[in-house]
Design a protein around this motif. Structure first.
Motif, PDB file in Angstrom:
ATOM      1  N   UNK A 388       0.818  -1.207   0.000  1.00  0.00           N
ATOM      2  CA  UNK A 388       0.000   0.000   0.000  1.00  0.00           C
ATOM      3  C   UNK A 388       0.855   1.262   0.000  1.00  0.00           C
ATOM      4  N   UNK A 389       1.980   1.230   0.704  1.00  0.00           N
ATOM      5  CA  UNK A 389       2.850   2.405   0.764  1.00  0.00           C
ATOM      6  C   UNK A 389       3.585   2.660  -0.541  1.00  0.00           C
ATOM      7  N   UNK A 390       4.191   1.597  -1.079  1.00  0.00           N
ATOM      8  CA  UNK A 390       5.087   1.754  -2.232  1.00  0.00           C
ATOM      9  C   UNK A 390       4.449   1.366  -3.559  1.00  0.00           C
ATOM     10  N   UNK A 391       3.290   0.700  -3.500  1.00  0.00           N
ATOM     11  CA  UNK A 391       2.629   0.286  -4.735  1.00  0.00           C
ATOM     12  C   UNK A 391       3.286  -0.900  -5.406  1.00  0.00           C
ATOM     13  N   UNK A 392       4.157  -1.629  -4.677  1.00  0.00           N
ATOM     14  CA  UNK A 392       4.898  -2.742  -5.263  1.00  0.00           C
ATOM     15  C   UNK A 392       5.309  -3.718  -4.166  1.00  0.00           C
ATOM     16  N   UNK A 393       5.497  -4.990  -4.569  1.00  0.00           N
ATOM     17  CA  UNK A 393       5.979  -6.016  -3.649  1.00  0.00           C
ATOM     18  C   UNK A 393       7.479  -6.262  -3.788  1.00  0.00           C
TER      19      UNK A 393
END
Length: 423
Positions: A388-393
């Protein structure tokens, strides 16, 4: 004398293998149900508007309680018997799932899946496999533990494509109903054919000529596991096994089991196809973990763990690039990672049994599994929050790869006296 003669006959099929088969299928189904929230995440986001972080929090609690109940499960299995505890656990799990289609709020999902399902599936976890292998087998323990461990991981992954297709075609509630039906069938099977101990049938354990009565559990089912933990915390081998298993849980069911399907969704990969990748991992894990059990009976278990964690770490460092590259790279990742999904369990069980003895092995390994599930819980929650913070895993996947390399170094620091494989 008659009992001894009965026990030393060589029947066509040792009944312990029937017990192993029932346990295998039970763990397979229970693990598949436990993995369902990973494919429910996207439907719940759409239907209820719940955040990925909120849903990940429910999964995190369920994973933690699944592990926490392990040591107490070992005590309950010893006191009340395998069959009774399996039936109670299956009925509790079926009850939780039956109510799930009626829920409308996140807190209800937390109670039904985070708490009740977490506790119910925790009673049918790796500790059950260790208990069955210790009671029914003197020889081939590593192989049996490998098979039963593989069933848990394989079930977690194998049923996801079927359940995902049901969700896509007719809705998530029907996937729940299907799971309840499977559990009720298992309740009948366990009630009719499951047995607690070879002594119940007047036979000896596999590899033994003596028909021995089961040990009577002494102590309190709540206090004894805690006392065992306090004693184990003074042991370096236990701390290293628990530490490596924390990283194991972080890098398997906590991160990949929970977030691979949503991560694939970020790259436009359909949910059914992503579930298929997990199913492929499950099939290769069945091979890898069973082979690991065979190897753990024959080789230095410290070095087995070193290679397992090292190879897993490298595969996780490759995963972000595989997601960007497309299907071929993801298939390569699934095969490579699947062979090593939880191949770490048989060597860990062997090391714990060698260090602490057969009597304490179940509870000791139960506490090691608690560390595993704490790591998985941290990964399940933090993975959703970071996404949610970075938009990526990408950051969670790379971090998991690096900590697996640390776990590999920790494994070879285990005392050599604990590493020699038992016959």
């Amino acid at each position: 004398m008659n009992q001894m003669q009965t026990g030393t006959r060589s029947p066509k099929l040792f009944y312990g293998w029937v017990v192993v088969l029932i346990t295998f299928v039970t763990l397979l189904v229970a693990a598949g149900i436990r993995a369902m929230p990973s494919i429910l995440m996207l439907p719940f986001e759409k239907e209820f508007g719940w955040s990925r972080g909120g849903i990940s929090g429910v999964i995190s609690v369920g994973i933690f309680l699944y592990g926490l109940v392990g040591p107490f499960s070992a005590a309950l299995l010893a006191k009340f018997g395998i069959r009774r505890i399996m039936m109670i656990s299956l009925i509790v799990l079926a009850s939780s799932l039956s109510i799930t289609p009626l829920m409308t709020h996140l807190w209800q999902f937390q109670i039904l899946w985070g708490v009740v399902a977490g506790l119910g599936t925790g009673m049918m976890a790796n500790v059950l496999g260790v208990t069955v292998s210790n009671l029914w087998f003197v020889k081939r323990k590593g192989l049996v533990v490998g098979m039963l461990t593989a069933s848990a991981a394989t079930g977690q992954l194998l049923f996801l494509p079927l359940l995902a297709k049901i969700i896509v075609d007719i809705g998530w509630r029907y996937a729940i109903y299907t799971s309840v039906a499977a559990i009720l069938v298992l309740v009948v099977v366990v009630a009719i054919w499951m047995r607690n101990h070879p002594y119940d049938l007047g036979i000896a354990a596999y590899g033994s000529d003596e028909v021995a009565k089961p040990d009577v559990f002494k102590g309190n089912i709540f206090i004894t596991p805690i006392q065992t933990l306090i004693s184990a915390l003074k042991n370096k081998t236990f701390l290293l096994l628990a530490g490596t298993f924390f990283f194991c849980g972080f890098s398997t069911n906590g991160l990949i089991g929970t977030h691979l399907i949503p991560a694939c969704g970020d790259y436009g990969i359909p949910e059914i196809m992503a579930a298929g990748l997990l199913a492929m991992m499950g099939l290769f894990d069945l091979i890898g973990t069973t082979l690991s059990g065979w190897l753990s009976d024959r080789f230095d278990n410290r070095w087995l763990l070193f290679w397992y964690y090292s190879l897993r770490g490298l595969s996780l460092l490759f995963l972000p690039f595989a997601l960007e590259s497309g299907p071929t790279s993801l298939i390569i990742f699934s095969v490579f990672y699947g062979l090593d999904w939880i191949a770490t369990v048989p060597p860990t069980v062997k090391l714990a049994s060698k260090e602490f003895g057969r009597e304490k092995a179940g509870m000791i390994f139960g506490w090691v599994v608690v560390a595993h599930q704490v790591g998985a819980s941290v990964a399940a929650y933090s993975g959703g929050v970071v996404r949610e913070w970075l938009g990526s895993y990408t950051l969670p996947f790379l971090s998991a790869g690096l900590i697996c390399l640390i776990a590999a170094l920790m494994a070879i620091r285990i005392a050599r006296k604990s590493a020699t494989a038992a016959a």
